[in-house]
Design a protein around this motif. Structure first.
Motif, PDB file in Angstrom:
ATOM      1  N   ASN A  97       0.829  -1.205   0.000  1.00  0.00           N
ATOM      2  CA  ASN A  97       0.000   0.000   0.000  1.00  0.00           C
ATOM      3  C   ASN A  97       0.864   1.256   0.000  1.00  0.00           C
ATOM      4  N   LEU A 138      -8.612   4.247  -4.836  1.00  0.00           N
ATOM      5  CA  LEU A 138      -9.028   2.844  -4.806  1.00  0.00           C
ATOM      6  C   LEU A 138      -8.238   2.068  -3.757  1.00  0.00           C
ATOM      7  N   VAL A 139      -6.945   2.347  -3.669  1.00  0.00           N
ATOM      8  CA  VAL A 139      -6.113   1.689  -2.658  1.00  0.00           C
ATOM      9  C   VAL A 139      -6.499   2.150  -1.257  1.00  0.00           C
ATOM     10  N   THR A 141      -9.345   3.299  -0.130  1.00  0.00           N
ATOM     11  CA  THR A 141     -10.680   2.870   0.304  1.00  0.00           C
ATOM     12  C   THR A 141     -10.855   1.361   0.269  1.00  0.00           C
ATOM     13  N   GLY A 142      -9.925   0.644  -0.368  1.00  0.00           N
ATOM     14  CA  GLY A 142     -10.084  -0.796  -0.510  1.00  0.00           C
ATOM     15  C   GLY A 142     -11.291  -1.164  -1.352  1.00  0.00           C
ATOM     16  N   GLY A 143     -11.700  -0.263  -2.235  1.00  0.00           N
ATOM     17  CA  GLY A 143     -12.863  -0.512  -3.081  1.00  0.00           C
ATOM     18  C   GLY A 143     -14.168  -0.064  -2.456  1.00  0.00           C
ATOM     19  N   ASP A 144     -14.148   0.338  -1.194  1.00  0.00           N
ATOM     20  CA  ASP A 144     -15.347   0.816  -0.508  1.00  0.00           C
ATOM     21  C   ASP A 144     -15.316   2.344  -0.511  1.00  0.00           C
ATOM     22  N   SER A 267      -4.914  -7.877  -2.755  1.00  0.00           N
ATOM     23  CA  SER A 267      -6.348  -7.771  -3.020  1.00  0.00           C
ATOM     24  C   SER A 267      -6.600  -7.210  -4.407  1.00  0.00           C
ATOM     25  N   PRO A 269      -8.604  -4.633  -5.217  1.00  0.00           N
ATOM     26  CA  PRO A 269      -8.446  -3.171  -5.247  1.00  0.00           C
ATOM     27  C   PRO A 269      -6.990  -2.722  -5.351  1.00  0.00           C
ATOM     28  N   GLN A 270      -6.069  -3.468  -4.703  1.00  0.00           N
ATOM     29  CA  GLN A 270      -4.652  -3.117  -4.801  1.00  0.00           C
ATOM     30  C   GLN A 270      -4.141  -3.318  -6.224  1.00  0.00           C
ATOM     31  N   GLY A 273      -5.884  -0.649  -8.418  1.00  0.00           N
ATOM     32  CA  GLY A 273      -5.340   0.663  -8.055  1.00  0.00           C
ATOM     33  C   GLY A 273      -3.926   0.835  -8.564  1.00  0.00           C
TER      34      GLY A 273
END
Length: 309
Positions: A97, A138-139, A141-144, A267, A269-270, A273
């Protein structure tokens, strides 16, 4: 200016060493405080870097030290502020991250150059900035994306955003400094060691008490602090700074590979992102003239240390 195979190898190795700083740094902060790690990193690197500067740059040290106020400011930002923020962030977030957020640095540098120096990016530049920021969000928020509304971010990721901002200001200031690259870096490292010494004494800074901590510190002092600087600057003797800067995109790739090899999961999202961030950097770096964005002819040599970590 075409990059030679030898220069390409040097640039790849330099980015690999800097990528290792994220992973090894995360391991090191489990046995050392960020202040200890920052101080000892530069304390061990200072004399070898000064010797390296003398061998490679052969500078007029009196002429170099005429710029001591700017060098001191750069030392405060790059060697002190950025490094302390990075190692503190690694207490709270993953190395991957941290590297993904750091990869947005080129886009932020373009924005700051536009605001501070009046260097306006083109359509591709602004598109790249948008892509890069989307990847960072995106990173973060982790997609949220509802986390944006709640402002619910990991402390480590917020600290990395601060580190990115500090490094961007460092780069903007360093662009205009007419001092040989390794010499400027060596003086900044020496200044950081002197300034941090009272803080280290006051906080009771100690060398690592475990073999793992000692090896981590040795890696950080030798490879990201010495080896990467030497390889980066040797490559820049035959490579345009803008071209070399594109190699920094590999830091995300290398960090991801090292993370996977060490058994950590990545993940979706990572991954997405990271792709957005790298794509944004590539768009931002796309220049018909082949020069770094916003840099006028004759000013490029001041960028020789913009990628150092």
């Amino acid at each position: 200016m075409k990059t030679s195979p030898k220069a390409s190898i040097f640039l790849v190795l330099a980015t690999l060493f800097w990528s290792g700083n994220f992973v090894v740094g995360q391991a090191a902060v489990t046995s050392m405080t960020p202040v200890e790690l920052t101080f000892w990193r530069w304390a061990f690197a200072a004399l070898p870097l000064l010797a390296l500067a003398q061998i490679v740059d052969r500078p007029d040290w009196r002429a170099v030290l005429r710029y001591w106020p700017t060098l001191l400011l750069l030392s405060f930002l790059g060697m002190g502020g950025y490094t302390l923020l990075l190692y503190t962030a690694l207490l709270h977030t993953s190395a991957l991250n941290a590297s993904l957020i750091t990869a947005a640095n080129p886009a932020l540098i373009v924005v700051l150059a536009a605001v501070v120096l009046g260097d306006r990016p083109g359509v591709l530049g602004w598109g790249g900035i948008g892509l890069g920021l989307s990847g960072v969000l995106l990173v973060l928020t982790g997609g949220d994306f509802q986390r944006l509304l709640r402002f619910s971010f990991n402390l480590g990721e917020l600290l990395m955003l601060g580190a990115v901002a500090v490094w961007s200001f460092y780069t903007i200031i360093a662009r205009r400094l007419p001092v040989p690259a390794i010499s400027a870096t060596a003086v900044q490292v020496a200044m950081a060691t002197v300034v941090l010494a009272p803080v280290a004494v006051a906080t009771g800074a100690q060398l690592p008490g475990t073999a793992a901590g000692s090896w981590s510190l040795a890696y950080i002092a030798v490879f990201p602090s010495l080896g990467a600087y030497l390889l980066w600057n040797l490559a820049l003797k035959t490579t345009a700074p803008g071209t070399a800067g594109n190699y920094l995109n590999l830091m995300v790739v290398f960090t991801a590979v090292i993370t996977v090899l060490l058994g950590a999961a990545i993940s979706l999202p990572q991954i997405l992102g990271g792709l957005l961030v790298v794509g944004g950097v590539m768009l931002t770096s796309a220049r018909p003239s082949g020069r770094s964005p916003g840099i006028k002819p004759g000013k490029e040599r001041g960028l020789k240390w913009m990628g150092e970590r």
